[in-house]
Scaffold this motif. Sequence first.
Motif, PDB file in Angstrom:
ATOM      1  N   ALA A   1       0.858  -1.183   0.000  1.00 16.05           N
ATOM      2  CA  ALA A   1       0.000   0.000   0.000  1.00 16.05           C
ATOM      3  C   ALA A   1       0.888   1.224   0.000  1.00 16.05           C
ATOM      4  N   GLY A   2       0.427   2.273  -0.639  1.00 14.52           N
ATOM      5  CA  GLY A   2       1.211   3.501  -0.713  1.00 14.52           C
ATOM      6  C   GLY A   2       0.321   4.710  -0.909  1.00 14.52           C
ATOM      7  N   VAL A   3       0.905   5.878  -0.748  1.00 20.39           N
ATOM      8  CA  VAL A   3       0.190   7.138  -0.937  1.00 20.39           C
ATOM      9  C   VAL A   3       1.074   8.075  -1.739  1.00 20.39           C
ATOM     10  N   LEU A   4       0.596   8.483  -2.915  1.00 17.85           N
ATOM     11  CA  LEU A   4       1.286   9.470  -3.742  1.00 17.85           C
ATOM     12  C   LEU A   4       0.681  10.847  -3.492  1.00 17.85           C
ATOM     13  N   SER A   5       1.515  11.853  -3.390  1.00 19.08           N
ATOM     14  CA  SER A   5       1.052  13.207  -3.116  1.00 19.08           C
ATOM     15  C   SER A   5       1.354  14.121  -4.299  1.00 19.08           C
ATOM     16  N   ASN A   6       0.363  14.956  -4.652  1.00 20.35           N
ATOM     17  CA  ASN A   6       0.504  15.920  -5.742  1.00 20.35           C
ATOM     18  C   ASN A   6       0.508  17.323  -5.144  1.00 20.35           C
TER      19      ASN A   6
ATOM     20  N   GLY B   1      -3.384  19.120  -5.802  1.00 23.58           N
ATOM     21  CA  GLY B   1      -3.231  19.323  -4.375  1.00 23.58           C
ATOM     22  C   GLY B   1      -3.743  18.189  -3.513  1.00 23.58           C
ATOM     23  N   ALA B   2      -3.921  17.012  -4.084  1.00 23.18           N
ATOM     24  CA  ALA B   2      -4.506  15.893  -3.350  1.00 23.18           C
ATOM     25  C   ALA B   2      -3.529  14.717  -3.280  1.00 23.18           C
ATOM     26  N   SER B   3      -3.958  13.671  -2.588  1.00 19.76           N
ATOM     27  CA  SER B   3      -3.166  12.451  -2.468  1.00 19.76           C
ATOM     28  C   SER B   3      -3.907  11.289  -3.113  1.00 19.76           C
ATOM     29  N   LEU B   4      -3.138  10.326  -3.609  1.00 19.86           N
ATOM     30  CA  LEU B   4      -3.718   9.138  -4.221  1.00 19.86           C
ATOM     31  C   LEU B   4      -3.271   7.903  -3.447  1.00 19.86           C
ATOM     32  N   PRO B   5      -4.183   7.215  -2.756  1.00 19.41           N
ATOM     33  CA  PRO B   5      -3.823   5.951  -2.121  1.00 19.41           C
ATOM     34  C   PRO B   5      -3.930   4.818  -3.136  1.00 19.41           C
ATOM     35  N   PHE B   6      -3.101   3.814  -2.994  1.00 16.47           N
ATOM     36  CA  PHE B   6      -3.189   2.652  -3.877  1.00 16.47           C
ATOM     37  C   PHE B   6      -2.707   1.425  -3.115  1.00 16.47           C
ATOM     38  N   SER B   7      -3.111   0.263  -3.576  1.00 19.20           N
ATOM     39  CA  SER B   7      -2.712  -0.991  -2.942  1.00 19.20           C
ATOM     40  C   SER B   7      -2.753  -2.098  -3.983  1.00 19.20           C
ATOM     41  N   GLY B   8      -2.181  -3.248  -3.628  1.00 20.81           N
ATOM     42  CA  GLY B   8      -2.183  -4.367  -4.548  1.00 20.81           C
ATOM     43  C   GLY B   8      -1.593  -5.617  -3.927  1.00 20.81           C
ATOM     44  N   GLN B   9      -1.695  -6.726  -4.675  1.00 19.63           N
ATOM     45  CA  GLN B   9      -1.160  -8.011  -4.237  1.00 19.63           C
ATOM     46  C   GLN B   9      -0.625  -8.774  -5.434  1.00 19.63           C
ATOM     47  N   VAL B  10       0.366  -9.621  -5.183  1.00 23.87           N
ATOM     48  CA  VAL B  10       0.888 -10.509  -6.208  1.00 23.87           C
ATOM     49  C   VAL B  10       1.467 -11.735  -5.494  1.00 23.87           C
ATOM     50  N   THR B  11       1.467 -12.876  -6.181  1.00 24.65           N
ATOM     51  CA  THR B  11       1.985 -14.117  -5.602  1.00 24.65           C
ATOM     52  C   THR B  11       3.357 -14.432  -6.168  1.00 24.65           C
TER      53      THR B  11
ATOM     54  N   THR C   1     -10.122   3.045  -1.033  1.00 27.88           N
ATOM     55  CA  THR C   1      -8.927   2.452  -0.434  1.00 27.88           C
ATOM     56  C   THR C   1      -8.932   2.679   1.067  1.00 27.88           C
ATOM     57  N   ALA C   2      -8.776   1.593   1.816  1.00 26.30           N
ATOM     58  CA  ALA C   2      -8.675   1.664   3.272  1.00 26.30           C
ATOM     59  C   ALA C   2      -7.211   1.571   3.664  1.00 26.30           C
ATOM     60  N   LEU C   3      -6.733   2.544   4.424  1.00 29.60           N
ATOM     61  CA  LEU C   3      -5.364   2.565   4.924  1.00 29.60           C
ATOM     62  C   LEU C   3      -5.400   2.308   6.424  1.00 29.60           C
ATOM     63  N   LEU C   4      -4.772   1.224   6.860  1.00 28.81           N
ATOM     64  CA  LEU C   4      -4.763   0.857   8.267  1.00 28.81           C
ATOM     65  C   LEU C   4      -3.496   1.397   8.922  1.00 28.81           C
ATOM     66  N   ARG C   5      -3.645   1.951  10.138  1.00 30.16           N
ATOM     67  CA  ARG C   5      -2.515   2.579  10.834  1.00 30.16           C
ATOM     68  C   ARG C   5      -2.395   2.025  12.251  1.00 30.16           C
ATOM     69  N   ASP C   6      -1.161   2.018  12.740  1.00 36.77           N
ATOM     70  CA  ASP C   6      -0.923   1.580  14.113  1.00 36.77           C
ATOM     71  C   ASP C   6      -1.127   2.746  15.074  1.00 36.77           C
ATOM     72  N   ALA C   7      -0.830   2.505  16.361  1.00 37.80           N
ATOM     73  CA  ALA C   7      -1.079   3.532  17.374  1.00 37.80           C
ATOM     74  C   ALA C   7      -0.232   4.781  17.160  1.00 37.80           C
ATOM     75  N   ALA C   8       0.914   4.652  16.492  1.00 39.53           N
ATOM     76  CA  ALA C   8       1.779   5.800  16.221  1.00 39.53           C
ATOM     77  C   ALA C   8       1.403   6.527  14.937  1.00 39.53           C
ATOM     78  N   GLY C   9       0.373   6.028  14.223  1.00 39.41           N
ATOM     79  CA  GLY C   9      -0.054   6.659  12.978  1.00 39.41           C
ATOM     80  C   GLY C   9       0.658   6.168  11.745  1.00 39.41           C
ATOM     81  N   ARG C  10       1.561   5.185  11.893  1.00 43.31           N
ATOM     82  CA  ARG C  10       2.301   4.657  10.748  1.00 43.31           C
ATOM     83  C   ARG C  10       1.407   3.751   9.905  1.00 43.31           C
ATOM     84  N   LEU C  11       1.616   3.799   8.600  1.00 45.89           N
ATOM     85  CA  LEU C  11       0.862   2.964   7.677  1.00 45.89           C
ATOM     86  C   LEU C  11       1.258   1.504   7.863  1.00 45.89           C
ATOM     87  N   ALA C  12       0.265   0.639   8.153  1.00 48.90           N
ATOM     88  CA  ALA C  12       0.518  -0.780   8.388  1.00 48.90           C
ATOM     89  C   ALA C  12       0.075  -1.658   7.225  1.00 48.90           C
ATOM     90  N   GLY C  13      -0.807  -1.151   6.378  1.00 44.57           N
ATOM     91  CA  GLY C  13      -1.294  -1.929   5.242  1.00 44.57           C
ATOM     92  C   GLY C  13      -2.521  -1.274   4.649  1.00 44.57           C
TER      93      GLY C  13
END
Length: 263
Positions: free
Chosen positions: A54-59, A96-106, A171-183
Amino acid sequence: MTRRTRITIALALTALVATACSGDDKSNGLRPLSLKEQASSVVKSGSGYVVSWAGVLSNANRWHFGENAVAVITAVDAAGKEVVHMEQPLDAVAPGASLPFSGQVTSSAKPVRVKIDYRPASWRAASRIPSAFLAFPASEVSTDRLPEGSYLVTGYVSDPFLKAADGLAVTALLRDAAGRLAGGGTAYVDDVRAGDKRRFVITVDGVRGAVAKTDVLVTTWGATAKPYEDLANAGAVPVHTVAPTTEPFVKDRGYQTINDRRQ
């Protein structure tokens, strides 16, 4: 060489330099997209290893869309050999916005390091002021932990525009108690109409540790600005849609200017 010839050559060189610089973001005063956040995980599965990211691109450009950007996900094994190479086309990034994205591969081999990069976007000037590109509201968001470290995120998304949104990426961005992106994970909803709500269901795998917060971001689906601009050009849903029921004041109680001496 005559003076006229020298002038002709100088003009030709000037035109060549201008043409070469016209596609350069810096010469146009545009800043490149930046990868604001990223997270990844590797989980063993029956068919190998599931690599999630998962990631977030900023414009940072307030008057331009970033179009046709591509995320490049690579992973290497313990010997340093590349075992994953995935190119993921991304949706347009609004001004002026952000784009979240995510994905999976085997992967059949076990990755030990995952890296997210991206190919630069092309730029398109917005046809409306930035405030015309309203955010898509998400409501009644619920995050539930599933067995084996997965999370289920559900909720509803609305359309703030008069025109129906043909396709939206949620897109759902999950964060830990410190606010860091977890997935994170992404779902797609179709035909979102004004005044209505559409339900979304997202499963996020490979999250380590407890989740303290979930951010849900909604964007238009498509590599170009056209879907978002079509919605903005159609206009926004009026904020007040119900007529007042009280009787008007007999006398206006509003602000009066100093020169207005009416009683």
